[in-house]
Design a protein around this motif. Sequence first.
Motif, PDB file in Angstrom:
ATOM      1  N   ALA A  67      -4.385 -11.863  -5.712  1.00 47.96           N
ATOM      2  CA  ALA A  67      -3.348 -10.822  -5.765  1.00 47.96           C
ATOM      3  C   ALA A  67      -2.367 -11.082  -6.911  1.00 47.96           C
ATOM      4  CB  ALA A  67      -2.584 -10.782  -4.449  1.00 47.96           C
ATOM      5  N   LYS A  68      -1.796 -10.018  -7.418  1.00 50.30           N
ATOM      6  CA  LYS A  68      -0.790 -10.139  -8.471  1.00 50.30           C
ATOM      7  C   LYS A  68       0.497 -10.736  -7.907  1.00 50.30           C
ATOM      8  CE  LYS A  68      -2.678  -6.608 -11.450  1.00 50.30           C
ATOM      9  NZ  LYS A  68      -2.536  -5.278 -12.006  1.00 50.30           N
ATOM     10  N   ILE A  89      -1.887  -7.006   0.711  1.00 53.76           N
ATOM     11  CA  ILE A  89      -2.977  -6.388  -0.047  1.00 53.76           C
ATOM     12  C   ILE A  89      -4.041  -5.834   0.897  1.00 53.76           C
ATOM     13  CG2 ILE A  89      -2.701  -7.764  -2.152  1.00 53.76           C
ATOM     14  CD1 ILE A  89      -4.983  -9.599  -1.078  1.00 53.76           C
ATOM     15  N   SER A  96      -1.716 -10.701   4.164  1.00 56.85           N
ATOM     16  CA  SER A  96      -0.437 -11.136   3.609  1.00 56.85           C
ATOM     17  C   SER A  96      -0.590 -12.638   3.368  1.00 56.85           C
ATOM     18  CB  SER A  96       0.708 -10.814   4.576  1.00 56.85           C
ATOM     19  OG  SER A  96       0.495 -11.443   5.819  1.00 56.85           O
ATOM     20  N   SER A 127      -7.839  -2.253  -3.838  1.00 53.86           N
ATOM     21  CA  SER A 127      -6.683  -1.370  -3.937  1.00 53.86           C
ATOM     22  C   SER A 127      -6.581  -0.525  -2.674  1.00 53.86           C
ATOM     23  CB  SER A 127      -6.821  -0.478  -5.168  1.00 53.86           C
ATOM     24  OG  SER A 127      -5.713   0.367  -5.270  1.00 53.86           O
ATOM     25  N   ASN A 159      -2.741  -4.129  -6.769  1.00 53.16           N
ATOM     26  CA  ASN A 159      -2.156  -5.427  -6.451  1.00 53.16           C
ATOM     27  C   ASN A 159      -3.135  -6.565  -6.686  1.00 53.16           C
ATOM     28  OD1 ASN A 159       0.271  -4.341  -5.643  1.00 53.16           O
ATOM     29  ND2 ASN A 159      -0.230  -4.346  -3.469  1.00 53.16           N
ATOM     30  N   CYS A 160      -4.346  -6.238  -7.124  1.00 52.88           N
ATOM     31  CA  CYS A 160      -5.402  -7.236  -7.262  1.00 52.88           C
ATOM     32  C   CYS A 160      -5.467  -7.797  -8.674  1.00 52.88           C
ATOM     33  CB  CYS A 160      -6.750  -6.617  -6.895  1.00 52.88           C
ATOM     34  SG  CYS A 160      -6.772  -5.863  -5.266  1.00 52.88           S
ATOM     35  N   THR A 161      -5.792  -9.099  -8.762  1.00 54.19           N
ATOM     36  CA  THR A 161      -5.945  -9.718 -10.075  1.00 54.19           C
ATOM     37  C   THR A 161      -7.287  -9.355 -10.701  1.00 54.19           C
ATOM     38  OG1 THR A 161      -6.770 -11.732  -9.034  1.00 54.19           O
ATOM     39  CG2 THR A 161      -4.430 -11.667  -9.592  1.00 54.19           C
ATOM     40  N   CYS A 173      -9.940  -8.778  -2.747  1.00 53.82           N
ATOM     41  CA  CYS A 173      -8.808  -7.860  -2.818  1.00 53.82           C
ATOM     42  C   CYS A 173      -9.300  -6.489  -3.267  1.00 53.82           C
ATOM     43  CB  CYS A 173      -7.775  -8.395  -3.813  1.00 53.82           C
ATOM     44  SG  CYS A 173      -6.277  -7.402  -3.961  1.00 53.82           S
ATOM     45  N   ALA A 205       2.876  -8.843  -5.399  1.00 53.82           N
ATOM     46  CA  ALA A 205       2.327  -8.334  -4.136  1.00 53.82           C
ATOM     47  C   ALA A 205       2.737  -9.217  -2.954  1.00 53.82           C
ATOM     48  CB  ALA A 205       0.810  -8.276  -4.218  1.00 53.82           C
ATOM     49  N   ASP A 206       3.032  -8.583  -1.828  1.00 54.54           N
ATOM     50  CA  ASP A 206       3.271  -9.363  -0.610  1.00 54.54           C
ATOM     51  C   ASP A 206       2.257  -9.007   0.477  1.00 54.54           C
ATOM     52  OD1 ASP A 206       4.207  -6.896   0.143  1.00 54.54           O
ATOM     53  OD2 ASP A 206       6.209  -7.572   0.667  1.00 54.54           O
TER      54      ASP A 206
END
Length: 155
Positions: free
Chosen positions: A142-143, A149, A37, A86, A94-96, A84, A146-147
């Motif tokens: 993270a995108k 990951i 987080s 999934s 949630n990953c860039t 990160c 997202a809070d």
Amino acid sequence: MRRKTLKRMCHLQLLILLASVATATAAGAGVHAGTASYYSSPYLPTVCNGDDPSQLPSNGMFAAAGDELWDNGAACGREYTVRCVSLSRSIPGNCTDDDPIRVKIIDWARSSKSAAAASASKQAGEEGGAFVLSERAFKSIAKPFADSIGVEYQA
């Protein structure tokens, strides 16, 4: 003749011991999975170095260690490569991207003296996670929505 045989046996035992140590070391250096987080400023004080602002890397890439990494404070100053991942194929990512980051441990996420502790319990639940990343570190992998990951990490 006996002396030669004894010497060979000693060499063989030494080689077996060295191979065992090398295997154990390689196994301990592998990739691990966990969650992360994030928390925002203020980042001080920390359990590792109190109110000293020089402990914060200038690039903003740092983290508080969760219980699984804390190791009674030995984690202070350790660096980890974090990527990160999934958590599930059925949940949107949630990953860039797949690029990993490198973070330095500056705090313990579960200490009552830690700025990261409130964020850790609020975002990752009571079970915690491997890391509570600085906001800059988290947002680099993270995108924005997202809070928390899934991560893979290694020392």
